[in-house]
Design a protein around this motif. Structure first.
Motif: not given
Length: 153
Positions: A72-73, A76, A79-80, A131
């Motif tokens: 998940v991190p 994230a 995605v950032l 990602a």
């Protein structure tokens, strides 16, 4: 019930602890591959770093809580990097070892691997590796048990 909860908590903690080596090894692999491409030569270090990342990801997929804790991190972060590169580079610049230019396992007199304007994670983040790895880990955790790794049994 208590044992199951403790197992999930330990898995999540193991996944969160794995973020640092997966993050930095992926970046080291991306940089080694970029250097080899620029020099038009082989990249045995890049292959070694990618093999280490693949090993860690394989181990994490065996434990769904660990896969989520790391995936998940990383997803994230990916995605950032995809949505706001300036913000992602700003966050990457605050990470440990960002200013020294070395990896945690680098010798103190070694050649710096990071450029001043390119903090750790920039190359792997902009190329989509975070990602991709994060998505693989998350998907491995949410798949039905019969489709997950045989190591989980």
């Amino acid at each position: 019930m208590r044992d199951r909860r403790a197992r999930h908590l330990m898995g999540a903690a193991a996944g969160v602890a794995a973020i640092v080596p997966v993050y930095y090894l992926t970046e080291a692999a991306a940089r080694a591959l970029r250097t080899a491409t620029a020099a038009f030569g082989p990249a045995p270090a890049g292959l070694g770093y990618l093999a280490a990342v693949a090993l860690l990801v394989t181990l994490l997929t065996a434990w769904p809580a660990a896969a989520l804790g790391c995936g998940v991190p990383l997803a994230a972060a990916g995605v950032l990097f995809a949505l706001d590169l300036d913000a992602a580079v700003g966050v990457a610049a605050t990470l440990p070892w960002a200013r020294t230019g070395g990896l945690p396992w680098s010798p103190p007199d070694g050649v710096p691997w990071a450029e001043l304007g390119e903090p750790p994670g920039t190359l792997a983040g902009t190329s989509g590796l975070y990602a991709l790895i994060g998505a693989v880990l998350v998907l491995s955790a949410v798949l039905p048990a019969r489709l997950r790794s045989i190591l989980d049994r």
